[in-house]
Scaffold this motif. Structure first.
Motif, PDB file in Angstrom:
ATOM      1  N   ASP A 253       0.802  -0.675  -3.101  1.00 44.53           N
ATOM      2  CA  ASP A 253      -0.312   0.206  -2.746  1.00 44.53           C
ATOM      3  C   ASP A 253      -1.631  -0.299  -3.309  1.00 44.53           C
ATOM      4  O   ASP A 253      -2.671  -0.226  -2.653  1.00 44.53           O
ATOM      5  CB  ASP A 253      -0.039   1.623  -3.251  1.00 44.53           C
ATOM      6  CG  ASP A 253       1.092   2.300  -2.489  1.00 44.53           C
ATOM      7  OD1 ASP A 253       1.524   1.748  -1.468  1.00 44.53           O
ATOM      8  OD2 ASP A 253       1.542   3.381  -2.930  1.00 44.53           O
ATOM      9  N   ALA A 254      -1.599  -0.812  -4.538  1.00 45.99           N
ATOM     10  CA  ALA A 254      -2.833  -1.255  -5.193  1.00 45.99           C
ATOM     11  C   ALA A 254      -3.462  -2.452  -4.491  1.00 45.99           C
ATOM     12  O   ALA A 254      -4.657  -2.721  -4.665  1.00 45.99           O
ATOM     13  CB  ALA A 254      -2.551  -1.588  -6.650  1.00 45.99           C
ATOM     14  N   ASP A 255      -2.657  -3.184  -3.712  1.00 42.59           N
ATOM     15  CA  ASP A 255      -3.166  -4.386  -3.050  1.00 42.59           C
ATOM     16  C   ASP A 255      -3.659  -4.119  -1.637  1.00 42.59           C
ATOM     17  O   ASP A 255      -4.137  -5.042  -0.969  1.00 42.59           O
ATOM     18  CB  ASP A 255      -2.064  -5.454  -2.996  1.00 42.59           C
ATOM     19  CG  ASP A 255      -1.578  -5.845  -4.380  1.00 42.59           C
ATOM     20  OD1 ASP A 255      -2.406  -5.844  -5.316  1.00 42.59           O
ATOM     21  OD2 ASP A 255      -0.376  -6.144  -4.518  1.00 42.59           O
ATOM     22  N   ALA A 261      -4.822   1.878   2.746  1.00 37.98           N
ATOM     23  CA  ALA A 261      -4.286   2.723   1.687  1.00 37.98           C
ATOM     24  C   ALA A 261      -4.478   4.194   2.023  1.00 37.98           C
ATOM     25  O   ALA A 261      -3.569   5.017   1.838  1.00 37.98           O
ATOM     26  CB  ALA A 261      -4.965   2.385   0.355  1.00 37.98           C
ATOM     27  N   ALA A 262      -5.651   4.531   2.550  1.00 40.13           N
ATOM     28  CA  ALA A 262      -5.921   5.921   2.927  1.00 40.13           C
ATOM     29  C   ALA A 262      -5.007   6.363   4.063  1.00 40.13           C
ATOM     30  O   ALA A 262      -4.507   7.501   4.075  1.00 40.13           O
ATOM     31  CB  ALA A 262      -7.387   6.071   3.333  1.00 40.13           C
TER      32      ALA A 262
END
Length: 749
Positions: A253-255, A261-262
């Motif tokens: 998710d962080a990448d 991501a939204a």
């Protein structure tokens, strides 16, 4: 399809699957447990209710939820809660709606032009390697790479050129075969996924988008929007596609870019909401897919919030679907046990899982001494459902027998019997002498279950339970009949036959719950019950429930074939139809009934005529319904019914009665499985039957398509849907078994 219930029944399902959970259909399978005498649903294809019932203190809190749960489980009767209702009969959807959902031919508009589609001449000139890529139900990845974009462009050309729904669906399914290599077709697929005229095109297109994987992540917003579709199959495939896309994306998710991501957060929230969808297929798929977006640790708080804030009418169906997923979700429920607001519902779900929830034994045991009465009672019932793997809880359960609350004493005695609690003899012996006849009955049963090889304890239990069959207390009659059936493996044969004769008389008990318990007990008794049921066919008051239960017992009812064949000539058309269904359940051993069944197909029936589009095997007793029941029986008898082939061939060509033609086509495949002449007519009809309301028909259609093998590969998408998300475990298993046979290549059968 009916089956004999396992030796140690767990509590029945929380609720009956509502009509909205059934695939749309315009024909249905033979009913079981219909009509006067037996409440709906008694022909048990699911676990029967637990073998005891008990009154609960009037001050039980959270009365509505506990009442619903415990009544539906068939375990305890809550004071003041009223009667358990029979499961609702499936409600047919209008043909126009049914036609939108499934894999059948329906009128469609001319196909719109698809982006980047070659002209027809270019399609005709496609290289040979492209044809090789598209030649089977599965795709060789190396061949796809070699063919390059030519494979996609070839199919897009077919999609653009298609003038009917079948042509468009076939092209879309070929795109889906390409998997990740189909990314160039994403925009045409998105356009097809919003088709306003055909739900069938929409769900096939959405399925193909999911097969592309993470390269289709730009389609996530459109898939979220599709969760609001009016067609449950479209919604189910949207849920599956979202899970497929996230599963295939290697990034954390962080990448992810902010936009993606939204979108994934929105998808996660939408999937959580879909976990409480009215349709069971959607719920099952959502519970699987949401785990692709968050870990179990992160999902825990979301799930606890859902259990804490939702209305019971929303939670119960979701818990049912969660329980169906089995052991993988136990860690999630263990986390929910830690939160007082979610604990009760998590315990209900663990009860539904039964032995699969064995890992929850220690935390459940710790909860037995805390909380309100209904919470402690539900915890005891969950341990009871786990059964012998929960034997470590015996001491704590025995402690409940000393409670001042009758509900907890009943629960403790019942659970000790289910887990065969070691070291509980002294506590149960004391309870067996209690002044309350209900507690004494449960405790006596529990002692016999724990020591099935002790003739004295078994004899004492049978004597007490047999006396309970004639009690003026309906809950004691129900408890006695369930409990005595549960001991059947320990009861001497001669006495068990005597018990079966006594239980049969309760089939027309004025209390529906007692009649249901008697029916369930007779199914559990299996072969021992056949003679008693066959004798009951001579009693007009018991004839209908008896023939329905013989149907439920399947091949075990072979000794009653003569009597059932005689019932084909009964003056009551309902009995005639139900007898045909019962002979179908016996199968090939019912060969002597073939002449009578053929006559039943052809003879004039004195029932009032009804429109053919409204008649089905759920209308046993009508002219059309009985004819379909007889055809069903001939198909189940199989090759031994060969003398019916000519008559069935004529019926299979009935253009004015699609349901009749479908059933006749299916029967011909069963009678002459090696005759390829039957395939062409049968395949589209069997694909349609995969959407029937009755699970029997869906399962039989899946098996028949599996017997056809590769030539029926056009049914793969629908079978994949059923194998993952059908509400019925039997249908899921049949579809899963059929799929490899359809994917195995031209020689596969």
């Amino acid at each position: 399809m009916s089956r004999v219930v396992a030796a140690s029944p767990i509590p029945s399902r929380l609720t009956a699957v509502p009509p909205s959970d059934c695939p749309s259909a315009d024909w249905a399978a033979p009913p079981h447990g219909r009509g006067a005498g037996i409440p709906a649903g008694v022909a048990l294809a699911a676990p029967v209710a637990a073998p005891v019932a008990a009154p609960v203190a009037a001050d039980v809190r959270r009365r509505g939820a506990a009442c619903f749960t415990l009544l539906a489980a068939g375990v305890l009767t809550v004071a003041g809660c009223g009667q358990t209702k029979a499961p609702p009969a499936p409600v047919k959807k209008p043909a126009a709606v049914a036609d939108k959902s499934g894999d059948v031919r329906t009128p469609g508009p001319a196909a719109e032009s698809a982006a980047r589609s070659p002209a027809p001449a270019e399609v005709a000139a496609a290289p040979a390697e492209v044809a090789a890529v598209l030649g089977g139900p599965e795709v060789d990845v190396a061949a796809v790479k070699q063919a390059g974009t030519a494979a996609v462009e070839t199919i897009l050309g077919r999609l653009a050129a298609a003038t009917d729904e079948d042509g468009r669906v076939t092209a879309i399914d070929d795109i889906a075969k390409l998997g990740a290599a189909a990314e160039p077709a994403l925009q045409p697929l998105l356009k097809a996924a919003t088709d306003t005229t055909s739900a069938r095109i929409r769900w096939h297109a959405i399925r193909a988008i999911g097969r592309i994987g993470h390269d289709a992540s730009s389609a996530v917003p459109a898939l979220i929007a599709a969760l609001a579709d009016s067609d449950p199959i479209v919604v189910t495939q949207s849920v599956v596609a979202l899970g497929d896309i996230r599963r295939d994306d290697p990034r954390h998710d962080a990448d992810l870019p902010a936009t993606e991501a939204a979108a994934f957060i929105q998808a996660r929230d939408a999937l959580m909401k879909a976990c409480s969808h009215a349709d069971a297929r959607v719920r099952r798929a959502a519970l699987r897919s949401v785990k692709e977006f968050v870990s179990v640790d992160d999902l825990g708080p979301l799930f606890v919030k859902f259990l804490s804030d939702s209305d019971p009418s929303v939670i119960l169906p979701s818990l049912q679907s969660l329980a169906d997923l089995g052991e993988p979700v136990v860690p999630l429920l263990l986390k929910a046990l830690e939160d007082p607001k979610a604990r009760y519902w998590a315990t209900v779900a663990l009860m539904e899982m039964g032995p699969k929830a064995a890992a929850a034994t220690d935390p459940l045991t710790a909860l037995l001494a805390t909380g309100e009465i209904d919470e402690r009672m539900q915890t005891g019932l969950a341990l009871a459902a786990i059964g012998e793997p929960a034997a470590a809880a015996a001491d704590e359960l025995a402690g409940l027998l000393e409670s001042p609350e009758g509900a907890l004493r009943f629960t403790g005695a019942y659970a000790l019997g289910r887990i065969r609690g070691p070291g509980a003899d002294a506590a149960l012996e004391k309870a067996a002498a209690d002044a309350d006849p209900f507690l004494a009955t449960i405790a006596t049963w529990a002692r016999a279950r724990i020591h099935p090889d002790d003739p004295a304890l078994v004899d004492a239990a049978v004597t007490r339970l047999t006396a309970g069959l004639t009690s003026d207390r309906h809950n004691l009659r129900a408890a006695a009949v369930r409990s005595i059936a549960d001991l059947r493996g320990s009861i001497p044969d001669d006495r068990e036959a005597e018990v079966a004769n006594a239980v049969v008389k309760l089939l027309n008990d004025p209390r529906g719950d007692v009649a249901r318990a008697a029916a369930e007990a007779l199914v559990q008794m299996g072969p021992t019950a056949i003679a008693a049921l066959e004798q009951a066919l001579e009693d007009p008051a018991l004839e209908l429930p008896a023939v329905q239960l013989l149907s439920s017992l399947g091949k075990l009812s072979e000794p009653a074939v003569d009597s059932l064949t005689k019932s084909l000539g009964d003056t009551d058309p309902v009995i005639r139809g139900e007898a045909a269904v019962a002979l179908a359940s016996v199968g090939s051993e019912a060969v002597e009934a073939v002449p009578s069944l053929i006559e039943m197909i052809s003879a004039a029936v004195d029932a009032p005529a009804e429109p053919v589009e409204s008649a089905g095997m759920d209308m046993v007793g009508s002219a059309a319904g009985n004819r379909l029941a007889a055809i069903f029986a001939l198909g189940k008898i199989g090759p031994a019914a060969a003398r019916a082939v000519d008559r069935l061939t004529a019926l299979a060509g009935a253009d004015d009665d699609d349901m009749l033609a479908t059933m006749a086509s299916w029967a011909l495949l069963k009678i002459e499985p090696g005759n390829p002449a039957h395939f062409e007519a049968a395949i589209p009809r069997l694909r349609k039957a995969l959407r029937a309301e009755r699970e029997t028909v869906r399962a039989e259609a899946a098996r028949a398509l599996g017997e056809i093998g590769y030539p029926a590969s056009s049914a793969i998408p629908m079978l994949e849907l059923l194998s993952d998300d059908d509400p019925s475990a039997a249908v899921r298993a049949a579809a899963a078994e059929a799929l490899p046979k359809l994917k195995g290549g031209p020689g596969a059968r």
